[in-house]
Design an enzyme around this catalytic site. Structure first.
Site, PDB file in Angstrom:
ATOM      1  N   LYS A 213    -102.714  15.252 -57.616  1.00  6.52           N
ATOM      2  CA  LYS A 213    -101.096  15.780 -57.262  1.00  6.52           C
ATOM      3  C   LYS A 213    -100.652  14.826 -56.578  1.00  6.52           C
ATOM      4  O   LYS A 213    -100.584  13.744 -57.014  1.00  6.52           O
ATOM      5  CB  LYS A 213    -101.349  17.284 -56.764  1.00  6.52           C
TER       6      LYS A 213
ATOM      7  N   SER B 289     -99.001  27.647 -56.723  1.00  9.04           N
ATOM      8  CA  SER B 289     -98.556  26.667 -57.449  1.00  9.04           C
ATOM      9  C   SER B 289     -97.500  26.862 -58.478  1.00  9.04           C
ATOM     10  O   SER B 289     -96.912  26.076 -58.806  1.00  9.04           O
ATOM     11  CB  SER B 289    -100.186  26.506 -58.173  1.00  9.04           C
TER      12      SER B 289
ATOM     13  N   HIS C 159    -101.345  21.746 -53.663  1.00 10.98           N
ATOM     14  CA  HIS C 159     -99.879  21.546 -53.416  1.00 10.98           C
ATOM     15  C   HIS C 159     -99.255  21.544 -52.096  1.00 10.98           C
ATOM     16  O   HIS C 159     -98.089  21.413 -51.975  1.00 10.98           O
ATOM     17  CB  HIS C 159     -99.004  22.735 -54.247  1.00 10.98           C
TER      18      HIS C 159
HETATM   19  C1  LIG Z   1    -104.049  21.962 -60.023  1.00  9.66           C
HETATM   20  C2  LIG Z   1    -104.482  22.791 -59.190  1.00  9.66           C
HETATM   21  C3  LIG Z   1    -105.995  22.998 -59.184  1.00  9.66           C
HETATM   22  C4  LIG Z   1    -106.961  22.113 -59.995  1.00  9.66           C
HETATM   23  O1  LIG Z   1    -107.091  20.844 -59.572  1.00  9.66           O
HETATM   24  P1  LIG Z   1    -107.473  19.813 -60.544  1.00  9.66           P
HETATM   25  O2  LIG Z   1    -107.998  18.601 -59.598  1.00  9.66           O
HETATM   26  O3  LIG Z   1    -106.259  19.586 -61.438  1.00  9.66           O
HETATM   27  O4  LIG Z   1    -108.665  20.341 -61.358  1.00  9.66           O
HETATM   28  C5  LIG Z   1    -106.741  23.883 -58.248  1.00  9.66           C
HETATM   29  N1  LIG Z   1    -105.763  24.791 -57.336  1.00  9.66           N
HETATM   30  C6  LIG Z   1    -104.638  24.580 -57.653  1.00  9.66           C
HETATM   31  C7  LIG Z   1    -103.766  25.623 -56.704  1.00  9.66           C
HETATM   32  C8  LIG Z   1    -104.007  23.737 -58.374  1.00  9.66           C
HETATM   33  O5  LIG Z   1    -102.651  23.689 -58.518  1.00  9.66           O
END
Ligand SMILES: *Cc1c(COP(=O)(O)O)cnc(C)c1O
Length: 387
Positions: free
Chosen positions: A237, A178, A206
């Site tokens: 995302k 991330s 991602h």
């Molecule tokens: C954003 C993210 C999460 C968490 O996901 P949410 O739906 O925002 O709680 C988990 N793992 C990674 C790698 C992320 O970037």
């Protein structure tokens, strides 16, 4: 009583690690309104622009007309509605898995899956050093032992797997990391994990909507269809909304339904959120050109930054980290960019290791060439002033 907290906050301020909320007064487009000014947004995860897609908005509204708003019970009591199952069929199909299961967010999915798949001191979770915080919190909550391996270092992973005996072993990695935007070497990770009888879990937060020719994430990018035991994908995302899903085999999903506390003990996602997610996946299936546009934007941005002398990598994802190092400089860089009409948040420890504070730039398929050119001009000016 409160003085101790105030003191800690003061301490954070002194070390340039204090955080505060920035408010967006518009929709989450490629440009947003902050403090009454329209600025180019370059740190959102709205990679494909689906957060405001008219079809997504419409799907949410229409579903509410049919099924109402809330699910008002957990899935296992009376919160399991037609739309939840429709989504899960769609998601499983999209990822070519036997089954998928909705979670209320990626954070809860990671915490829940890790702590339920490995729930005894006889189990072992092995995690990449740069995995997302929610994976680390999953390790903390799990009764299992855990070990880490050096970032993307498969030889080290093998050493760890070889050295430790366990009832169950689970190897967990981010498909796309991330904060660095680099891709985990999944083929080798799957191979080594098989060799030592470990299950593989990939956090595709991602990767989904970003890598693989049609945006199906790590399994498509590595051609590992059906080979990844557990995939976690957030809906927050590239898919533009909120929630998450886990997909894999029938058995794993059935086990999670029965054992995973963050699935069991929480209210099911509300109707419009789930309906919007169904539509987002449909849009992506119908128009993989979105993924291509995002890719073109990243290439254009990276070339631009290089042309002004900034050393950045194109990892083949939507994330372009511009490492500044020092926290104070990084904050100054972000503030100055904002003055010039570009918003990129400064990412500092503990989100990233000390001395690697960065501007984590993210591109969107909806950025225009003009947005990107303006952003590069701003980076050029600020780099001359700050670095
Ligand atoms: C954003 C993210 C999460 C968490 O996901 P949410 O739906 O925002 O709680 C988990 N793992 C990674 C790698 C992320 O970037």
């Amino acid at each position: 009583m409160l003085e101790a907290f105030e003191k800690e906050l003061e301490e954070l301020k002194k070390r340039n690690l204090y955080r505060n909320l920035i408010r967006i007064d518009s929709t989450q487009g490629p440009e947003v309104v902050i403090n009454g000014r329209k600025v180019i947004l370059m740190c959102s995860n709205n990679y494909l622009g689906l957060a405001n897609h008219p079809r997504v908005i419409d799907a949410a509204k229409k579903a509410m007309d049919i099924y109402g708003y809330g699910a008002v019970a957990s899935r296992l009591v009376s919160g399991n509605m037609t739309i939840h199952e429709e989504f899960e069929r769609k998601a499983a199909d999209f990822k070519k898995c036997e089954r998928a299961l909705l979670f209320n967010c990626g954070y809860m999915a990671n915490v829940g899956v890790i702590s339920s798949i490995c729930d005894s001191a006889e189990d072992l979770v092995v995690s990449d050093k740069l995995n997302h915080a929610s994976i680390i919190d999953g390790l903390m909550l799990s009764k299992a032992r855990f070990a880490t391996f050096r970032h993307n270092d498969v030889e080290h992973l093998e050493k760890v797997l070889k050295a430790k005996k366990a009832r169950r072993k689970l190897v967990v990695v981010d498909g796309v990391f991330s904060m660095d935007g680099d891709i985990a070497p999944l083929r080798e990770i799957v191979e080594v994990s098989r060799k030592y009888g470990a299950l593989v879990m990939v956090d595709d937060a991602h990767a989904t909507g970003v890598i693989g020719e049609t945006g199906r994430g790590s399994c498509e990018y590595w051609d590992l269809w059906g080979e990844i035991d557990i995939q976690m994908c957030t809906l927050g995302k590239a898919l533009g909304g909120f929630g998450a899903f886990v997909c894999g085999s029938r058995v794993i999903i059935d086990y999670l339904i029965n054992k995973c506390r963050p699935f069991i003990y929480t209210t099911a996602l509300p109707v419009p959120v789930v309906a919007a997610a169904v539509e987002s996946i449909k849009i992506l299936e119908e128009d993989p050109g979105l993924v291509k546009r995002l890719r073109e934007d990243v290439v254009c941005f990276v070339e631009g930054l290089r042309s002004i002398g900034l050393d950045v990598k194109d990892n083949g994802t939507a994330i372009v980290p511009v490492i500044i190092g020092d926290e104070k400089k990084c904050l100054a860089f972000s503030r100055r960019l904002f003055e010039l009409g570009v918003y990129v948040a400064a990412i500092r420890p503990p989100t990233v290791p000390k001395g690697t504070s960065r501007l984590r730039v993210t591109l969107m398929a909806t950025h225009t060439k003009e947005h990107i050119e303006r952003a590069i001009d701003a980076f050029k000016k600020v780099a001359e002033e700050v670095i």
